[in-house]
Design a protein around this motif. Structure first.
Motif, PDB file in Angstrom:
ATOM      1  N   ARG A   1      -0.425  72.177   3.230  1.00  0.00           N
ATOM      2  CA  ARG A   1      -1.292  72.735   4.262  1.00  0.00           C
ATOM      3  C   ARG A   1      -2.526  73.400   3.669  1.00  0.00           C
TER       4      ARG A   1
ATOM      5  N   THR B   1      -5.100  70.782   2.683  1.00  0.00           N
ATOM      6  CA  THR B   1      -5.857  70.203   3.782  1.00  0.00           C
ATOM      7  C   THR B   1      -7.099  71.032   4.112  1.00  0.00           C
TER       8      THR B   1
ATOM      9  N   ASN C   1     -12.371  72.680   7.933  1.00  0.00           N
ATOM     10  CA  ASN C   1     -10.918  72.645   7.983  1.00  0.00           C
ATOM     11  C   ASN C   1     -10.354  71.235   8.135  1.00  0.00           C
ATOM     12  N   GLU C   2     -11.231  70.245   8.048  1.00  0.00           N
ATOM     13  CA  GLU C   2     -10.825  68.843   8.141  1.00  0.00           C
ATOM     14  C   GLU C   2     -10.006  68.577   9.404  1.00  0.00           C
ATOM     15  N   SER C   3     -10.513  69.074  10.506  1.00  0.00           N
ATOM     16  CA  SER C   3      -9.880  68.836  11.804  1.00  0.00           C
ATOM     17  C   SER C   3     -10.413  67.541  12.395  1.00  0.00           C
TER      18      SER C   3
ATOM     19  N   GLU D   1      -2.815  66.935  15.495  1.00  0.00           N
ATOM     20  CA  GLU D   1      -1.832  67.946  15.088  1.00  0.00           C
ATOM     21  C   GLU D   1      -1.916  68.215  13.588  1.00  0.00           C
ATOM     22  N   LYS D   2      -1.844  69.501  13.213  1.00  0.00           N
ATOM     23  CA  LYS D   2      -1.907  69.897  11.806  1.00  0.00           C
ATOM     24  C   LYS D   2      -0.663  70.630  11.334  1.00  0.00           C
TER      25      LYS D   2
ATOM     26  N   GLN E   1       0.817  77.236  10.262  1.00  0.00           N
ATOM     27  CA  GLN E   1       0.364  77.788   8.985  1.00  0.00           C
ATOM     28  C   GLN E   1       0.746  79.259   8.938  1.00  0.00           C
TER      29      GLN E   1
ATOM     30  N   ASP F   1      -2.366  74.418  16.209  1.00  0.00           N
ATOM     31  CA  ASP F   1      -2.144  73.398  17.238  1.00  0.00           C
ATOM     32  C   ASP F   1      -1.992  74.004  18.622  1.00  0.00           C
TER      33      ASP F   1
END
Length: 401
Positions: free
Chosen positions: A50, A53, A128-130, A188-189, A192, A198
């Motif tokens: 996580r 990412t 955040n690479e969303s 969905e990530k 954290q 999410d």
């Protein structure tokens, strides 16, 4: 040697219930070690994945301790002006995204839920690479215009009673009673730590400040460096600009903290490794108890089979033969217990992963160590009973009742 091994196996199988109870300590110990190590390793892998990412070239700036005259004056504050100062004419900074966050009651139709609402700039999603599964992100123009638009986390819709968050695109939800148009849904990530992105809602920062939260204070600033090689230069640039913005002299202590993902990842790795070793150490205590139990049972077995030992010696068995026989018995008990414990530990890890949703990773090294430790326990705790059996005099043994 073949006869010694056969006699040892016969002795173990002759008392199946006692052998099973003898192995119980080793079984529980090995199962506990395998499960706990799998839990610790899984937690470490999950956190590492996580954090990665988020990108290795991302820095996080948070408010620190405010000082005056060398004395702490409480928590410092950061505002939108700090983020603007970092974004103006950057040298080693690629993107900046301040965050302001609070929980509000979110309504859709007759459903409502208390969810986290994050106000930020559009750069937040790239930092955040969303990624999107439906709709679009909000833009800088919408942020400047304080538009009431919202991007949902992947599970925000389910919190509002819907099966699919994507069905909300184009619909209107109410945040703190204020209507917002849903323009996108993120992929969905995963959770954290104590937060789950999410289940969050994302709105433009200016909208959050002036329409929803009424505050100029921001929680943190995510800063993306130009590349990994520019990390130190980016940190120096952030320090210089924020000191100038906060009117701090070079000798004064900074009232903000800068953390990079690499150092955070290293800290997490050290913490989870310590956690794994602690869990394994606690579980290993049961292995010690199991080994002592095996030693006690083997001593009882030597006493019960004194006449048998005397008879074998009278027929030509040497002290080494008797020593090996009892060592093999102890080793068989421990290895059998270790194998059962290994299977139980793997099964327990699979059950926890399925029921609790935890990430469990069974490392091959843990399996090898578990089996090797079982054999070591068998030899170590079997030596004393075996030597005692080997030292018995044949005449005295034959007379034993």
């Amino acid at each position: 040697m073949g006869e010694i091994i056969r006699v040892a196996f016969d002795a173990v199988l002759a008392n199946k219930l006692r052998s099973l109870l003898t192995m119980l300590g080793i079984v529980i110990g090995i199962a506990a070690v395998i499960t706990m190590v799998a839990l610790g390793e899984g937690a470490q892998r999950s956190v590492e994945q996580r954090l990665k990412t988020l990108g290795t070239n991302v820095l996080t700036v948070r408010p620190g301790q405010s000082f005056s005259g060398g004395l702490g004056r409480g928590q410092a504050t950061m505002t939108i002006d700090d983020a603007e100062a970092l974004r103006a004419q950057p040298k080693h900074i690629q993107a900046v995204a301040p965050e302001i966050e609070s929980r509000f009651q979110v309504e859709y139709g007759a459903s409502n839920a208390n969810l986290s609402v994050v106000g930020t700039w559009p750069a937040y999603f790239s930092i955040n690479e969303s990624h999107l599964t439906a709709g679009r992100m909000f833009t800088d123009e919408e942020d400047r215009g304080r538009r009431r638009v919202v991007v949902l986390g992947a599970l925000a819709g389910t919190q509002l009673g819907l099966r699919d968050s994507a069905s909300l695109v184009g619909e209107t939800v109410r945040i703190r009673g204020i209507p917002f148009e849903v323009i996108g849904v993120l992929a969905e990530k995963g959770s954290q730590g104590f937060s789950n992105p999410d289940e969050s809602l994302y709105i433009p920062l200016s909208t959050a400040q002036f329409r929803v939260m009424g505050s100029n204070r921001i929680r943190s600033i995510a800063v993306q460096a130009s590349d990994e090689k520019s990390m130190e230069n980016a940190m120096a640039e952030i320090d210089l600009r924020l000191r100038r913005e906060h009117r701090l002299r070079p000798e004064q202590q900074a009232d903000f903290n800068i953390r990079d993902q690499a150092s955070l990842l290293a800290t997490v790795q050290e913490t989870t490794q310590t956690f794994s070793l602690l869990l394994a150490g606690i579980a290993a205590i049961s292995l010690l108890v199991g080994g002592i139990g095996i030693m006690n049972i083997m001593l009882v077995s030597v006493t019960e089979r004194t006449r048998e030992i005397g008879l074998r010696k009278a027929l030509g068995a040497t002290g080494t033969d008797i020593l090996l026989q009892f060592l093999v018995e102890s080793l068989v008990l421990c290895l059998a217990g270790g194998t059962l414990g290994l299977l139980l530990g793997i099964g327990g890890a699979a059950v926890l992963q399925r029921l609790m949703g935890w990430t469990m990773v069974i490392a091959p090294e843990a399996i090898v160590v578990a089996i090797a430790f079982s054999a070591t326990v068998g030899v170590f705790f079997g030596i004393w009973p075996a030597r005692r059996a080997a030292s018995l005099a044949p005449i005295e043994s034959l007379r034993y009742e």
